[in-house]
Design an enzyme around this catalytic site. Sequence first.
Site, PDB file in Angstrom:
ATOM      1  N   CYS A 114      24.669  73.770  34.162  1.00 15.23           N
ATOM      2  CA  CYS A 114      26.477  74.060  33.752  1.00 15.23           C
ATOM      3  C   CYS A 114      26.985  72.400  32.645  1.00 15.23           C
ATOM      4  O   CYS A 114      28.169  72.588  32.438  1.00 15.23           O
ATOM      5  CB  CYS A 114      27.167  74.489  35.052  1.00 15.23           C
ATOM      6  SG  CYS A 114      26.313  75.713  36.281  1.00 15.23           S
ATOM      7  N   HIS A 259      34.300  73.942  32.556  1.00 13.22           N
ATOM      8  CA  HIS A 259      32.909  74.947  33.002  1.00 13.22           C
ATOM      9  C   HIS A 259      34.142  76.144  33.949  1.00 13.22           C
ATOM     10  O   HIS A 259      34.345  75.676  34.407  1.00 13.22           O
ATOM     11  CB  HIS A 259      31.877  74.065  33.693  1.00 13.22           C
ATOM     12  CG  HIS A 259      30.722  75.242  33.868  1.00 13.22           C
ATOM     13  ND1 HIS A 259      29.728  76.093  33.301  1.00 13.22           N
ATOM     14  CD2 HIS A 259      30.119  75.312  35.428  1.00 13.22           C
ATOM     15  CE1 HIS A 259      29.504  76.623  34.388  1.00 13.22           C
ATOM     16  NE2 HIS A 259      29.631  76.255  35.282  1.00 13.22           N
ATOM     17  N   ASN A 289      30.184  83.405  34.455  1.00 15.19           N
ATOM     18  CA  ASN A 289      30.003  81.963  34.377  1.00 15.19           C
ATOM     19  C   ASN A 289      28.498  82.292  33.264  1.00 15.19           C
ATOM     20  O   ASN A 289      27.506  82.354  33.676  1.00 15.19           O
ATOM     21  CB  ASN A 289      29.192  81.168  35.192  1.00 15.19           C
ATOM     22  CG  ASN A 289      28.766  80.093  35.267  1.00 15.19           C
ATOM     23  OD1 ASN A 289      28.387  79.748  34.618  1.00 15.19           O
ATOM     24  ND2 ASN A 289      28.849  79.558  36.451  1.00 15.19           N
TER      25      ASN A 289
HETATM   26  O1  UT7 Z   1      27.896  77.357  37.451  1.00 14.98           O
HETATM   27  C1  UT7 Z   1      27.222  76.628  38.778  1.00 14.98           C
HETATM   28  C2  UT7 Z   1      27.864  75.898  39.439  1.00 14.98           C
HETATM   29  N1  UT7 Z   1      28.304  77.537  40.708  1.00 14.98           N
HETATM   30  C3  UT7 Z   1      29.550  77.315  41.117  1.00 14.98           C
HETATM   31  O2  UT7 Z   1      30.015  76.196  41.067  1.00 14.98           O
HETATM   32  C4  UT7 Z   1      29.882  78.170  42.329  1.00 14.98           C
HETATM   33  C5  UT7 Z   1      30.595  77.929  43.167  1.00 14.98           C
HETATM   34  N2  UT7 Z   1      30.730  78.764  44.634  1.00 14.98           N
HETATM   35  C6  UT7 Z   1      30.485  79.655  43.887  1.00 14.98           C
HETATM   36  O3  UT7 Z   1      31.848  80.330  43.471  1.00 14.98           O
HETATM   37  C7  UT7 Z   1      31.790  80.672  45.679  1.00 14.98           C
HETATM   38  O4  UT7 Z   1      30.681  80.027  47.132  1.00 14.98           O
HETATM   39  C8  UT7 Z   1      30.783  82.358  45.654  1.00 14.98           C
HETATM   40  C9  UT7 Z   1      31.873  82.920  44.737  1.00 14.98           C
HETATM   41  C10 UT7 Z   1      29.163  81.978  44.977  1.00 14.98           C
HETATM   42  C11 UT7 Z   1      30.417  82.965  46.818  1.00 14.98           C
HETATM   43  O5  UT7 Z   1      32.419  83.293  47.828  1.00 14.98           O
HETATM   44  P1  UT7 Z   1      32.196  82.153  48.865  1.00 14.98           P
HETATM   45  O6  UT7 Z   1      33.865  82.449  49.193  1.00 14.98           O
HETATM   46  O7  UT7 Z   1      31.648  81.067  49.241  1.00 14.98           O
HETATM   47  O8  UT7 Z   1      31.575  83.539  49.667  1.00 14.98           O
HETATM   48  P2  UT7 Z   1      29.866  83.718  50.771  1.00 14.98           P
HETATM   49  O9  UT7 Z   1      29.055  82.843  49.547  1.00 14.98           O
HETATM   50  O10 UT7 Z   1      30.784  82.883  52.006  1.00 14.98           O
HETATM   51  O11 UT7 Z   1      30.009  84.927  51.271  1.00 14.98           O
HETATM   52  C12 UT7 Z   1      31.018  85.911  51.938  1.00 14.98           C
HETATM   53  C13 UT7 Z   1      30.339  87.010  51.976  1.00 14.98           C
HETATM   54  C14 UT7 Z   1      29.264  87.492  52.622  1.00 14.98           C
HETATM   55  O12 UT7 Z   1      29.105  87.715  53.669  1.00 14.98           O
HETATM   56  P3  UT7 Z   1      29.641  87.203  55.339  1.00 14.98           P
HETATM   57  O13 UT7 Z   1      28.843  86.629  55.635  1.00 14.98           O
HETATM   58  O14 UT7 Z   1      30.778  86.536  55.169  1.00 14.98           O
HETATM   59  O15 UT7 Z   1      29.567  88.748  56.014  1.00 14.98           O
HETATM   60  C15 UT7 Z   1      28.431  87.057  51.872  1.00 14.98           C
HETATM   61  O16 UT7 Z   1      27.583  88.140  52.344  1.00 14.98           O
HETATM   62  O17 UT7 Z   1      30.352  87.722  51.010  1.00 14.98           O
HETATM   63  C16 UT7 Z   1      29.942  89.122  51.076  1.00 14.98           C
HETATM   64  N3  UT7 Z   1      28.734  88.144  49.728  1.00 14.98           N
HETATM   65  C17 UT7 Z   1      29.324  89.424  48.800  1.00 14.98           C
HETATM   66  N4  UT7 Z   1      29.810  90.709  49.464  1.00 14.98           N
HETATM   67  C18 UT7 Z   1      30.258  91.691  48.160  1.00 14.98           C
HETATM   68  C19 UT7 Z   1      27.953  87.395  48.636  1.00 14.98           C
HETATM   69  N5  UT7 Z   1      28.450  88.034  47.819  1.00 14.98           N
HETATM   70  C20 UT7 Z   1      28.272  89.642  47.354  1.00 14.98           C
HETATM   71  C21 UT7 Z   1      29.478  90.060  46.687  1.00 14.98           C
HETATM   72  N6  UT7 Z   1      29.704  91.752  47.161  1.00 14.98           N
HETATM   73  N7  UT7 Z   1      28.474  89.977  45.541  1.00 14.98           N
END
Ligand code: UT7
Length: 332
Positions: A114, A259, A289
């Site tokens: 990134c 980014h 992204n």
């Molecule tokens: O560019 C490279 C660098 N990358 C980044 O900067 C990414 C940084 N991180 C993020 O943007 C966020 O952490 C994400 C968008 C990847 C995820 O968001 P989050 O608020 O951290 O969600 P999470 O991973 O804690 O997931 C929350 C819930 C989980 O379910 P439970 O455990 O609460 O029941 C996941 O299993 O959402 C679930 N989940 C989804 N649900 C629907 C994970 N992916 C999905 C999905 N659709 N695609």
Amino acid sequence: MPHSKITGVGMYVPETVVTNNDLSKVMDTTDEWIVERTGIRERRFFKEGEDTVSSMGAKAAQQALERAGKKPEDVDFIVFATLSSDYNFPGSGVLLQRKLPFRQIGAVDVRAQCSGFIYALSIADQYIRTGTYKTILVVGSEVQSNVFEKSDRGRNMAVIFGDGAGAVVVEATDEPNKGILTTKLHSDGRFAEELYLEHPGSRRKERFNPDMIEKGELLPYMNGKLVFMNAVKYFPEVIREALADCNLKESDIDLLVPHQANARITVAIQKEFNLPDEKIVSNIDKYGNTTAASIPIALCEAWEQGRIKDGDLIAIAGFGSGFMWASALIRW
Ligand code: UT7
């Protein structure tokens, strides 16, 4: 002493638009979840047989060269940032070199994910400052839609990333107070495995075997929460470092092009610097992204929309896998 100036910007995104609803048909996700957590509404997916990382890079490069009033023959060096090269080796720089009528110039790939575009830009800047080269093409291009599994297992990453390319032409200039003022580069390899794709790497006797597909070991891994926490910390820090280096203030920034990792990260940076909407670029809703391509695509769109004027102070910054993070200040 010469320094460097961006004289042309270009971009290319594949035609195929994939909406959140399209993805929700093949995995357990919803438009609501994706928009709320990431700000993404759609992304582009490459077309096999038509788009590759190097061909998309070439299209973006062609546009940047035309806008700079340069021909491929004028280019002295290519710096190509990507984590998704057409081949494992050689890199995409040489594949771009053969696509346009360049001379037999040097071409190097940069693997900084990134932050790749800013690392690549900093390399171009240094070659120009030392007087080695006068005209350098800097490209960021990615095909990522085929590395994630479009399934429930792969949904946490599959919904975030997209394909596309951006490019800039960097030229030597003697104009005082114009061009790339500074670049700041950082890494902390302790976090390498927090956002990575292990296979096919060279660590093991067998680079890959059929078992790996079954176990999902050929999929990238991201500790999303940890990446997010570090991103909101290091984006502001690395921008402030660049400003301090140039004796500039936060209020001097005319446009911030971060980014495009997550709209929530962009909003956090915007709040941190107290920037009105018109001073920050966010286009993640359209492309997701696109890793090394996201900054040059965002820069190109901002330029096309007339948001970048002569003399403006542009700040660009990235954070991601490595961890690696970087910033640059550009007086347009
Ligand atoms: O560019 C490279 C660098 N990358 C980044 O900067 C990414 C940084 N991180 C993020 O943007 C966020 O952490 C994400 C968008 C990847 C995820 O968001 P989050 O608020 O951290 O969600 P999470 O991973 O804690 O997931 C929350 C819930 C989980 O379910 P439970 O455990 O609460 O029941 C996941 O299993 O959402 C679930 N989940 C989804 N649900 C629907 C994970 N992916 C999905 C999905 N659709 N695609």
